[in-house]
Design a protein around this motif. Structure first.
Motif, PDB file in Angstrom:
ATOM      1  N   THR B 229     -33.333   5.973  12.723  1.00 50.40           N
ATOM      2  CA  THR B 229     -34.667   6.358  13.147  1.00 50.40           C
ATOM      3  C   THR B 229     -34.795   7.877  12.574  1.00 50.40           C
ATOM      4  N   VAL B 230     -35.913   8.460  12.572  1.00 49.23           N
ATOM      5  CA  VAL B 230     -35.935   9.763  12.080  1.00 49.23           C
ATOM      6  C   VAL B 230     -35.228  10.948  12.742  1.00 49.23           C
ATOM      7  N   PRO B 231     -35.023  10.806  14.065  1.00 52.87           N
ATOM      8  CA  PRO B 231     -34.225  12.308  14.473  1.00 52.87           C
ATOM      9  C   PRO B 231     -32.897  12.124  14.073  1.00 52.87           C
ATOM     10  N   VAL B 232     -32.350  10.687  14.288  1.00 59.50           N
ATOM     11  CA  VAL B 232     -30.763  10.594  13.786  1.00 59.50           C
ATOM     12  C   VAL B 232     -30.608  10.754  12.341  1.00 59.50           C
ATOM     13  N   GLY B 233     -31.542  10.024  11.565  1.00 66.57           N
ATOM     14  CA  GLY B 233     -31.592  10.335  10.096  1.00 66.57           C
ATOM     15  C   GLY B 233     -31.633  11.842   9.356  1.00 66.57           C
ATOM     16  N   ALA B 234     -32.471  12.524  10.175  1.00 65.82           N
ATOM     17  CA  ALA B 234     -32.769  13.697   9.471  1.00 65.82           C
ATOM     18  C   ALA B 234     -31.535  14.609   9.880  1.00 65.82           C
ATOM     19  N   ILE B 235     -31.035  14.409  11.200  1.00 63.21           N
ATOM     20  CA  ILE B 235     -29.797  15.400  11.591  1.00 63.21           C
ATOM     21  C   ILE B 235     -28.631  14.824  10.650  1.00 63.21           C
ATOM     22  N   ALA B 236     -28.594  13.693  10.563  1.00 66.88           N
ATOM     23  CA  ALA B 236     -27.359  13.307   9.745  1.00 66.88           C
ATOM     24  C   ALA B 236     -27.448  13.666   8.120  1.00 66.88           C
ATOM     25  N   TYR B 245     -30.655  22.440   5.824  1.00 64.29           N
ATOM     26  CA  TYR B 245     -31.710  22.185   4.847  1.00 64.29           C
ATOM     27  C   TYR B 245     -32.996  22.576   5.523  1.00 64.29           C
ATOM     28  N   TRP B 246     -33.345  23.872   5.969  1.00 62.34           N
ATOM     29  CA  TRP B 246     -34.246  24.290   6.521  1.00 62.34           C
ATOM     30  C   TRP B 246     -35.693  23.626   6.158  1.00 62.34           C
ATOM     31  N   GLY B 247     -35.923  23.730   4.884  1.00 62.86           N
ATOM     32  CA  GLY B 247     -37.231  23.180   4.215  1.00 62.86           C
ATOM     33  C   GLY B 247     -37.455  21.876   4.306  1.00 62.86           C
ATOM     34  N   GLN B 248     -36.596  21.103   4.144  1.00 65.51           N
ATOM     35  CA  GLN B 248     -36.479  19.739   4.256  1.00 65.51           C
ATOM     36  C   GLN B 248     -36.590  19.043   5.752  1.00 65.51           C
ATOM     37  N   LEU B 249     -35.942  19.960   6.527  1.00 63.52           N
ATOM     38  CA  LEU B 249     -35.898  19.412   8.058  1.00 63.52           C
ATOM     39  C   LEU B 249     -37.302  19.865   8.681  1.00 63.52           C
ATOM     40  N   MET B 250     -37.969  20.988   8.083  1.00 72.56           N
ATOM     41  CA  MET B 250     -39.304  21.090   8.679  1.00 72.56           C
ATOM     42  C   MET B 250     -40.412  20.086   8.006  1.00 72.56           C
ATOM     43  N   ALA B 251     -40.073  19.961   6.785  1.00 72.06           N
ATOM     44  CA  ALA B 251     -40.846  18.715   6.189  1.00 72.06           C
ATOM     45  C   ALA B 251     -40.774  17.588   7.197  1.00 72.06           C
ATOM     46  N   ALA B 252     -39.624  17.039   7.369  1.00 70.21           N
ATOM     47  CA  ALA B 252     -39.498  15.825   8.037  1.00 70.21           C
ATOM     48  C   ALA B 252     -39.902  15.918   9.608  1.00 70.21           C
ATOM     49  N   ALA B 253     -39.957  17.140  10.052  1.00 71.95           N
ATOM     50  CA  ALA B 253     -40.426  17.442  11.347  1.00 71.95           C
ATOM     51  C   ALA B 253     -41.986  17.195  11.582  1.00 71.95           C
ATOM     52  N   LEU B 254     -42.516  17.944  10.544  1.00 71.89           N
ATOM     53  CA  LEU B 254     -43.827  17.760  10.406  1.00 71.89           C
ATOM     54  C   LEU B 254     -44.491  16.202  10.138  1.00 71.89           C
TER      55      LEU B 254
END
Lengths: 429, 282
Positions: B229-236, B245-254
């Motif tokens: 899922t998104v929370p686990v995939g993004a963190i992994a 990877y702040w830019g991608q993390l914020m893009a994913a969160a948004l």
């Protein structure tokens, strides 16, 4: 076992005769051929490292032995949770990456790999002594060490030069002197003093040891944190913080010092290779003026943090031999060499064969990480592996002792707090 | 004229100013996420530029997120899991809440207490036994594993919220239906449930958000990239060692917050009504 209706009594007799003959002749027990194995890893800081296993190593092993090896990646900080679940439920991956003292924590859940450890050591020039500190439990190797993720001093050569230093200071006192000058010049230091996972322990334990102080004696029972040596280390840390650092590093975690360094807020910190790596990628000009050096010496010598990456086999695996064969294959120079190369020394190998490997020439500034292996120890050293050791780290006993002193508490008070905590932890376990 | 001016000023001070402050606190995190996702890494780390605006906007982080990771797959998985587990939880939660709100039977108080206790049991205590169950069922690395486990968190939550709401429906309406010959089930389905739409919407949105953000079970049960899922995939994939990877993390969160924002915007009025009814009158 129910027999098919078409099997005659003669067939049964034949089968029994063959089985008995096989057993008597010492033929291997009949077992299903292992078709696949799973290795669990935390996602690597170096993305090609994970990709190399999946695309090259696993494919090569399948081609050579006909066994598919799955590579299961878990997120950073989640590996212990996954290992616990797999160990407690006796299900899941066959092999896993581990760190710190997990070989001890999961001793009864991991297979004894002393035999292949001896073979690998013999083949590849012998093991570093520090390699054994985290994997040998009751005389048995419970994991095969792969590499250390070392922590060193990361510093700006241009700013140090402006302050009159061509080389990194040799001792903690010289570092303090340099830091005072650099802070006056607008380039303070920044060392993590908060509750992160590595960059705090990475310099505070070595600082403690280099003053001759310890948490606990080698017997693993006698608490010796309340000593003059600890007091001197704490007093030094307080001065280093007040006279050289940015104030907010008391609340930093591992991300903050990277960010502060890359945003040119600080001139020196303690970190793994990630700062230089990130600078080369996004800030090439800055990367030219970054260097890495061993921790300074204290009155009792120079020390570093041991942060090992090792591989263990779960006892629940259906075919321990297949897993052992794979680990043995993986650690042979033909496989381990290129895998280490792809990470460009981010994992510093524990085998002497790689002491002069070409990977060290790719980035000579990483060489001190290799040299640091000789003086690297786990938190809790010189006591043997224990649960108390984990608890002390999880409760940040040593980190908080230093941090509270930096925040204004007296040396006597912070040491008394740490001693009381350690006595409770070591008595309870 | 003077009175009008004073009224305008009072309105500004008592309504618009507090609203502006509240809006600022509510929206600033989204603004920060948006500008971080649009900055280059050089700009992100630079202390020489004003951090509140984007000087050299780039979509690189979005492109990298969508091309170098399995973000779209994670989003689909998240939506699927959240929708199904929310639906299961709402149905079972309603079946649990109605008798507790309306019927008098022996042990009702005990059942109510048990629901609250279930909700309060921390996840870290449950994940090992649940992992054992999932393993025995052979559901490791399937979305079914989390679809089945999320209701353990969501049903008690939905039941508590709906209990409060069911109690606000006048009992006379149900009595009237019973007198007209409706069974208890018919009363529930034809009278009570249609009146409880806002309660269902608020419980549903909360449950959906909880399911969408859940981390621990997803981490334990879903290890393959294609079922994350998104929370686990993004963190992994986007946190490596001490480098984020702040830019991608914020893009994913948004991007990840868009589904909830859309659902919320459609049902906001009912949602508020549902919350106040459940919270105040219940």
């Amino acid at each position: 076992m129910a027999l098919g209706s078409r099997q005659s009594r003669r067939d049964v007799l034949k089968l029994t005769a063959y089985s008995t003959a096989g057993a008597l002749l010492g033929a291997p027990a009949v077992r299903a051929q292992t078709k696949s194995l799973t290795m669990m890893h935390e996602s690597s800081f170096v993305p090609p490292y994970d990709a190399f296993f999946k695309n090259k190593l696993a494919a090569a092993y399948e081609k050579e032995k006909g066994i598919k090896v799955n590579y299961e990646v878990v997120s950073v900080g989640s590996l212990l949770t996954r290992v616990t679940t797999a160990a407690e439920n006796a299900s899941g991956p066959d092999m896993t990456a581990i760190g710190f003292n997990w070989a001890f924590l999961f001793d009864d859940k991991f297979v004894d790999v002393s035999d292949i450890a001896a073979e690998i050591g013999k083949e590849s020039g012998g093991w570093y002594e520090s390699a054994q500190e985290s994997v040998v439990v009751n005389g048995k190797w419970k994991a095969i060490p792969f590499g250390n993720i070392g922590q060193l001093m990361n510093w700006r050569t241009d700013w140090f030069k402006q302050a009159g230093y061509d080389k990194f200071p040799e001792t903690w006192d010289e570092l303090l002197e340099a830091g005072i000058k650099l802070k006056k010049a607008g380039h303070p230091f920044g060392f993590e003093l908060g509750h992160g996972f590595g960059d705090n322990h990475g310099w505070l334990y070595p600082l403690l040891w280099s003053y001759g102080a310890r948490e606990v004696e080698a017997d693993g029972k006698t608490i010796v944190i309340d000593s003059d040596e600890t007091a001197r280390a704490v007093d030094y840390c307080r001065r280093l913080y007040k006279e050289t650092m940015v104030e907010d590093c008391l609340g930093w975690t591992d991300v903050n010092n990277n960010k502060a360094f890359l945003s040119e807020q600080i001139s020196c910190t303690n970190n793994a290779e990630s700062i230089l790596w990130a600078a080369k990628k996004d800030f090439p000009e800055m990367a030219k003026v970054i260097d890495q050096s061993e921790n300074p010496k204290g009155p009792k010598g120079r020390f570093h943090m041991l942060n090992p990456l090792c591989h263990s086999i779960f006892t629940h695996t259906k075919d321990q031999k297949a897993s052992k064969d794979f680990l043995r294959w993986l650690m042979a120079p033909a496989q381990a060499g290129p895998w280490l190369d792809i990470a460009v020394t981010y994992y510093q190998p524990f085998l002497h064969k790689y002491d002069d490997a070409p990977m060290w020439k790719v980035e000579p500034r990483n060489l001190p990480y290799r040299d640091a292996l000789k003086t690297a120890h786990l938190p809790g050293w010189p006591a043997p592996l224990s649960r108390a050791q984990s608890e002390s780290v999880a409760k940040f006993v040593v980190v908080d002792m230093f941090a509270k002193a930096c925040a204004g508490k007296s040396t006597k008070e912070v040491i008394a707090d740490a001693a009381a905590q350690l006595k409770q932890i070591y008595r309870a376990t | 004229m003077t009175v009008e001016r004073r009224g305008w000023r009072v309105r500004l001070l008592t309504l618009w100013l507090p609203l502006a402050v509240a809006m600022f606190f509510a929206l600033f995190p989204f603004y920060w996420m948006a500008i971080t996702s649009l900055k280059t890494n050089q700009e992100l780390y630079s202390r020489k530029v004003m951090p509140l605006i984007v000087h050299n906007p780039t979509l690189k982080h979005y492109v990298d997120l969508l091309t170098e990771t399995s973000f779209l797959e994670w989003t689909w998985n998240t939506l699927l899991v959240a929708v199904i587990s929310t639906a299961i939880s709402l149905i079972l939660g309603a079946m649990l809440a109605y008798p507790l709100a309306r019927l008098r039977f022996a042990g009702a108080a005990m059942v109510s207490f048990a629901i609250a206790a279930t909700y309060l049991v921390p996840q870290p205590l449950l994940f090992v036994p649940l992992a054992d169950l999932i393993n025995r069922l052979g559901l490791n690395d399937t979305l079914t594993s989390v679809i089945l486990t999320y209701p353990t968190l969501l049903i008690p939550f939905c039941a508590w919220l709906l209990m409060g709401y069911f109690r606000t429906v006048p009992v006379e309406l149900e009595d009237a239906a019973r007198i007209d010959g409706a069974s208890r089930l018919q009363t529930l389905v034809r009278i009570v449930l249609p009146l409880c739409g806002p309660g269902f919407i608020s419980a549903g949105i909360f449950a959906f958000t909880l399911a969408q953000n859940e981390f621990l079970y997803a981490l334990i049960f879903l290890t393959k990239t294609e079922v994350r899922t998104v929370p686990v995939g993004a963190i992994a994939e986007l946190v490596r060692g001490d480098v984020f990877y702040w830019g991608q993390l914020m893009a994913a969160a948004l991007l990840g917050s868009i589904p909830v924002a859309i659902i919320y915007s459609f049902f906001v009025e009912h949602y508020v009504a549902g919350l106040t009814a459940g919270g105040v009158k219940g």
